[in-house]
Design a protein around this motif. Structure first.
Motif, PDB file in Angstrom:
ATOM      1  N   GLY A 158     -14.023  20.104 -27.431  1.00  0.00           N
ATOM      2  CA  GLY A 158     -12.756  20.521 -28.033  1.00  0.00           C
ATOM      3  C   GLY A 158     -12.645  20.207 -29.510  1.00  0.00           C
ATOM      4  N   LYS A 159     -13.631  19.498 -30.061  1.00  0.00           N
ATOM      5  CA  LYS A 159     -13.557  19.081 -31.469  1.00  0.00           C
ATOM      6  C   LYS A 159     -13.400  20.270 -32.412  1.00  0.00           C
ATOM      7  CE  LYS A 159     -17.598  17.007 -31.637  1.00  0.00           C
ATOM      8  NZ  LYS A 159     -18.041  17.175 -30.256  1.00  0.00           N
ATOM      9  N   THR A 160     -14.210  21.288 -32.203  1.00  0.00           N
ATOM     10  CA  THR A 160     -14.215  22.404 -33.150  1.00  0.00           C
ATOM     11  C   THR A 160     -12.910  23.193 -33.087  1.00  0.00           C
ATOM     12  OG1 THR A 160     -16.620  22.571 -33.078  1.00  0.00           O
ATOM     13  CG2 THR A 160     -15.424  24.505 -33.835  1.00  0.00           C
ATOM     14  N   THR A 161     -12.382  23.400 -31.885  1.00  0.00           N
ATOM     15  CA  THR A 161     -11.112  24.114 -31.768  1.00  0.00           C
ATOM     16  C   THR A 161      -9.991  23.327 -32.437  1.00  0.00           C
ATOM     17  OG1 THR A 161     -11.797  25.169 -29.705  1.00  0.00           O
ATOM     18  CG2 THR A 161      -9.437  25.091 -30.156  1.00  0.00           C
ATOM     19  N   ILE A 162      -9.928  22.020 -32.188  1.00  0.00           N
ATOM     20  CA  ILE A 162      -8.881  21.200 -32.804  1.00  0.00           C
ATOM     21  C   ILE A 162      -9.023  21.199 -34.324  1.00  0.00           C
ATOM     22  CG2 ILE A 162      -7.993  18.843 -33.061  1.00  0.00           C
ATOM     23  CD1 ILE A 162      -8.810  18.390 -30.109  1.00  0.00           C
ATOM     24  N   THR A 163     -10.236  21.010 -34.805  1.00  0.00           N
ATOM     25  CA  THR A 163     -10.456  20.959 -36.252  1.00  0.00           C
ATOM     26  C   THR A 163     -10.115  22.284 -36.912  1.00  0.00           C
ATOM     27  OG1 THR A 163     -12.268  19.372 -35.877  1.00  0.00           O
ATOM     28  CG2 THR A 163     -12.126  20.369 -38.058  1.00  0.00           C
ATOM     29  N   THR A 164     -10.523  23.384 -36.279  1.00  0.00           N
ATOM     30  CA  THR A 164     -10.225  24.703 -36.837  1.00  0.00           C
ATOM     31  C   THR A 164      -8.724  24.965 -36.850  1.00  0.00           C
ATOM     32  OG1 THR A 164     -12.355  25.506 -35.995  1.00  0.00           O
ATOM     33  CG2 THR A 164     -10.751  27.162 -36.671  1.00  0.00           C
ATOM     34  N   LEU A 165      -8.055  24.628 -35.753  1.00  0.00           N
ATOM     35  CA  LEU A 165      -6.597  24.776 -35.703  1.00  0.00           C
ATOM     36  C   LEU A 165      -5.924  23.931 -36.778  1.00  0.00           C
ATOM     37  CD1 LEU A 165      -5.572  24.815 -31.929  1.00  0.00           C
ATOM     38  CD2 LEU A 165      -4.849  26.439 -33.673  1.00  0.00           C
ATOM     39  N   LEU A 166      -6.370  22.687 -36.914  1.00  0.00           N
ATOM     40  CA  LEU A 166      -5.801  21.801 -37.917  1.00  0.00           C
ATOM     41  C   LEU A 166      -5.976  22.375 -39.321  1.00  0.00           C
ATOM     42  CD1 LEU A 166      -4.533  19.125 -38.817  1.00  0.00           C
ATOM     43  CD2 LEU A 166      -6.812  18.082 -38.690  1.00  0.00           C
ATOM     44  N   TYR A 167      -7.164  22.883 -39.598  1.00  0.00           N
ATOM     45  CA  TYR A 167      -7.427  23.505 -40.897  1.00  0.00           C
ATOM     46  C   TYR A 167      -6.490  24.679 -41.150  1.00  0.00           C
ATOM     47  CZ  TYR A 167      -9.944  26.375 -44.344  1.00  0.00           C
ATOM     48  OH  TYR A 167     -10.276  27.147 -45.424  1.00  0.00           O
ATOM     49  N   GLU A 168      -6.320  25.536 -40.146  1.00  0.00           N
ATOM     50  CA  GLU A 168      -5.438  26.689 -40.305  1.00  0.00           C
ATOM     51  C   GLU A 168      -3.998  26.243 -40.554  1.00  0.00           C
ATOM     52  OE1 GLU A 168      -6.314  29.864 -40.539  1.00  0.00           O
ATOM     53  OE2 GLU A 168      -8.428  29.345 -40.305  1.00  0.00           O
ATOM     54  N   MET A 169      -3.581  25.175 -39.882  1.00  0.00           N
ATOM     55  CA  MET A 169      -2.226  24.657 -40.089  1.00  0.00           C
ATOM     56  C   MET A 169      -2.068  24.055 -41.484  1.00  0.00           C
ATOM     57  SD  MET A 169      -1.650  22.841 -36.378  1.00  0.00           S
ATOM     58  CE  MET A 169      -1.594  23.795 -34.858  1.00  0.00           C
ATOM     59  N   LEU A 170      -3.082  23.326 -41.925  1.00  0.00           N
ATOM     60  CA  LEU A 170      -3.027  22.679 -43.237  1.00  0.00           C
ATOM     61  C   LEU A 170      -2.999  23.686 -44.384  1.00  0.00           C
ATOM     62  CD1 LEU A 170      -5.562  19.734 -42.700  1.00  0.00           C
ATOM     63  CD2 LEU A 170      -3.066  19.561 -42.870  1.00  0.00           C
TER      64      LEU A 170
ATOM     65  N   HIS B 169       3.746  28.997 -36.400  1.00  0.00           N
ATOM     66  CA  HIS B 169       3.261  30.257 -36.979  1.00  0.00           C
ATOM     67  C   HIS B 169       1.743  30.343 -36.890  1.00  0.00           C
ATOM     68  CE1 HIS B 169       3.162  33.763 -39.590  1.00  0.00           C
ATOM     69  NE2 HIS B 169       2.234  33.162 -40.321  1.00  0.00           N
ATOM     70  N   THR B 170       1.059  29.235 -37.173  1.00  0.00           N
ATOM     71  CA  THR B 170      -0.405  29.217 -37.082  1.00  0.00           C
ATOM     72  C   THR B 170      -0.864  29.512 -35.665  1.00  0.00           C
ATOM     73  OG1 THR B 170      -0.587  27.606 -38.890  1.00  0.00           O
ATOM     74  CG2 THR B 170      -2.473  27.806 -37.397  1.00  0.00           C
ATOM     75  N   LEU B 171      -0.242  28.880 -34.681  1.00  0.00           N
ATOM     76  CA  LEU B 171      -0.644  29.072 -33.286  1.00  0.00           C
ATOM     77  C   LEU B 171      -0.418  30.511 -32.834  1.00  0.00           C
ATOM     78  CD1 LEU B 171       0.756  25.750 -31.804  1.00  0.00           C
ATOM     79  CD2 LEU B 171      -1.656  26.378 -32.046  1.00  0.00           C
ATOM     80  N   GLN B 172       0.629  31.126 -33.312  1.00  0.00           N
ATOM     81  CA  GLN B 172       0.926  32.508 -32.937  1.00  0.00           C
ATOM     82  C   GLN B 172      -0.138  33.483 -33.430  1.00  0.00           C
ATOM     83  OE1 GLN B 172       4.783  32.970 -34.695  1.00  0.00           O
ATOM     84  NE2 GLN B 172       5.730  31.491 -33.308  1.00  0.00           N
ATOM     85  N   ASN B 173      -0.867  33.077 -34.462  1.00  0.00           N
ATOM     86  CA  ASN B 173      -1.854  33.968 -35.075  1.00  0.00           C
ATOM     87  C   ASN B 173      -3.293  33.504 -34.897  1.00  0.00           C
ATOM     88  OD1 ASN B 173      -0.196  36.079 -36.774  1.00  0.00           O
ATOM     89  ND2 ASN B 173       0.824  34.101 -37.064  1.00  0.00           N
ATOM     90  N   PHE B 174      -3.506  32.513 -34.041  1.00  0.00           N
ATOM     91  CA  PHE B 174      -4.852  31.968 -33.840  1.00  0.00           C
ATOM     92  C   PHE B 174      -5.423  32.495 -32.528  1.00  0.00           C
ATOM     93  CE2 PHE B 174      -7.837  28.670 -32.385  1.00  0.00           C
ATOM     94  CZ  PHE B 174      -8.639  28.553 -33.508  1.00  0.00           C
ATOM     95  N   HIS B 175      -6.628  33.073 -32.586  1.00  0.00           N
ATOM     96  CA  HIS B 175      -7.190  33.721 -31.398  1.00  0.00           C
ATOM     97  C   HIS B 175      -8.518  33.128 -30.947  1.00  0.00           C
ATOM     98  CE1 HIS B 175      -4.033  36.731 -31.363  1.00  0.00           C
ATOM     99  NE2 HIS B 175      -4.182  36.843 -32.669  1.00  0.00           N
ATOM    100  N   GLY B 176      -8.790  31.901 -31.355  1.00  0.00           N
ATOM    101  CA  GLY B 176      -9.940  31.203 -30.799  1.00  0.00           C
ATOM    102  C   GLY B 176     -11.072  30.972 -31.775  1.00  0.00           C
TER     103      GLY B 176
END
Length: 440
Positions: free
Chosen positions: A113-125, A293-300
């Motif tokens: 799960g590291k990469t998904t969390i890190t990518t999501l965090l980056y998109e949020m930041l 907003h980030t989560l609504q537009n994140f597709h994996g």
């Protein structure tokens, strides 16, 4: 007089850390077992460069410290010399951290799960306008420190235990060990040492920093002790913790971070990943509105349960990043039944027994590579092949409408591919060829 530093490994991170150290007035020597493509540039900048082997004269005690590529084992004789001589051995993350004092770090480690969390965090930041991503994904931290060392940046940083073994002062403002499961037993001396190494992520943290602790993971709870910073407990099922689910939303204390419906990627484990990323982003100054907003537009994330396409009612998924059984379990939990599982690869010394509970979901396991014989005792219906392409051919032959063909190898790729990305890209190319031509 300049302090002398030895860099072992001249891949991208090794070259970056060499340049960073040279910029900060160290006398740098870099060595690699292979040819060094940047050799002339490094020599021109004043470094000592040794390729195609490590000369014996480099085994000496004059080095202030050594910087080692995290993929090189400490048991390699050349590296073990410095271990035995008690010369400090760091990874490039430690050096990047030392020379980028204005960076704010959200650091992520764990087994899966590291990469998904890190990518999501980056998109949020990104909503704060100063985000960068580094570590196991993105860029070497030293490279970013070289480029932006005097700037203020928010860093989403994915860390392996190999990288954490080589830290000394690194202290993120918020960090997580998202889960723990057996892995890397071909590198670490024991499972205990693997788990202990993960906990180094918070060892230098200060009182106002946060460490997110997964109370649902018994192994995390066993090892996450003596935490020097604020501990944020989180759970997928409990509400007596700091970060939790209630009324179809995710809450940090009494603060709603986002609605569960905002998360577009499938699987409960991805909702858990979103909880962690959202909490880390909040700590680094991202508003709940921007988190949602980030989560609504994140597709994996590519290669992590990535939908490739459908033909004749059969869906194909690329989960090449699943290099251990814990990751495969997460993938298998995302489907009800009729799974044709493609598994196999380099033997990391991890047993596959725990996958047997999914036997009723598995229409057939088609195994390939170095570990192909090891799946015969795990599933009732199995086929063994030599290569992933042969495994996919077999899957196409037996697949019927409603089936799922899932590449989720449970092994690393190093027996047949350079890395899991190449394996995943190759799988997708094979599937697309089948879609075009009607055969493989």
């Amino acid at each position: 007089m300049k302090e002398k530093v030895l860099v072992i490994g001249a891949a991208r991170s090794g070259v970056a850390v060499s340049k960073l150290l040279s910029l900060h007035d160290y006398e740098v020597t870099i060595t690699d077992m292979a040819e060094i493509k940047d050799k002339e540039e490094l020599i021109a900048s004043g470094m000592h460069v040794f390729e195609c082997g490590h000369p014996d004269h480099l085994r000496n005690k004059e080095w202030a410290f050594v910087v080692k590529n995290p993929g090189i084992k400490y048991t390699v004789p050349f590296v073990k010399y410095f271990v035995d001589e008690n010369i400090p051995i760091f990874t490039e993350v430690e050096i990047g951290y030392r020379f980028a004092k204005k960076f704010h770090y959200g650091a992520v480690t764990g087994t899966n799960g590291k990469t998904t969390i890190t990518t999501l965090l980056y998109e949020m930041l990104k909503s704060n306008g100063k985000a960068i991503v580094a570590g196991n994904i993105g860029f070497p931290l030293s490279e970013l420190a070289l480029q932006h060392g005097q700037e203020e940046k928010d860093v989403a940083l994915e860390l392996s235990n190999f990288q954490l073994l080589g830290i000394d002062t690194f202290a993120p403002e918020v960090s997580v060990v998202c889960n723990l499961a057996p892995d890397h037993l071909d590198y670490m001396p024991s499972l205990d040492s693997y788990y202990v190494s993960k906990m180094r992520i918070y060892e230098n943290c200060k009182e106002n920093d946060w460490f997110l602790r997964n109370v649902d993971d018994e192994t995390v709870m066993q090892y996450a002790k003596n935490i020097p910073c604020r501990c944020i407990d989180y759970s997928f099922t409990r509400q007596d913790v700091d970060l939790y689910r209630k009324d179809k939303a995710v809450w940090l204390w009494d603060i709603p971070l986002f609605n569960e419906s905002d998360v577009k990627i499938v699987g409960d484990y991805n909702l858990m990943n979103a909880m962690v990323a959202g909490c880390m982003a909040y700590k680094l100054g991202v508003s709940p509105e921007n988190i949602a907003h980030t989560l609504q537009n994140f597709h994996g994330v590519e290669h992590r349960l990535e939908y490739v396409g459908e033909k004749d009612g059969v869906r194909f998924y690329n989960d090449s990043k699943a290099t251990n059984t814990h990751a495969v379990q997460a993938a298998l939990n995302s489907f009800e039944k009729n799974i044709i599982l493609l598994a196999g690869g380099h033997d990391k010394g991890i047993p596959f027994d725990e996958l047997s509970v999914f036997d009723k979901k598995i229409k057939c396991c088609i195994s390939f590579g170095e570990t192909k014989e090891k799946f015969k005792d795990i599933f009732t219906n199995t086929i063994t092949t030599e290569t992933m392409k042969e495994a996919l051919k077999e899957a196409i032959q037996i697949a019927q409408s409603g089936d799922v063909v899932l590449l989720s190898p449970a092994c690393s790729s190093f027996d047949q591919y350079k890395n899991y990305e190449v394996r995943g890209e190759t799988f997708k190319e094979f599937v697309k060829e089948y879609f075009r031509e009607g055969e493989l």
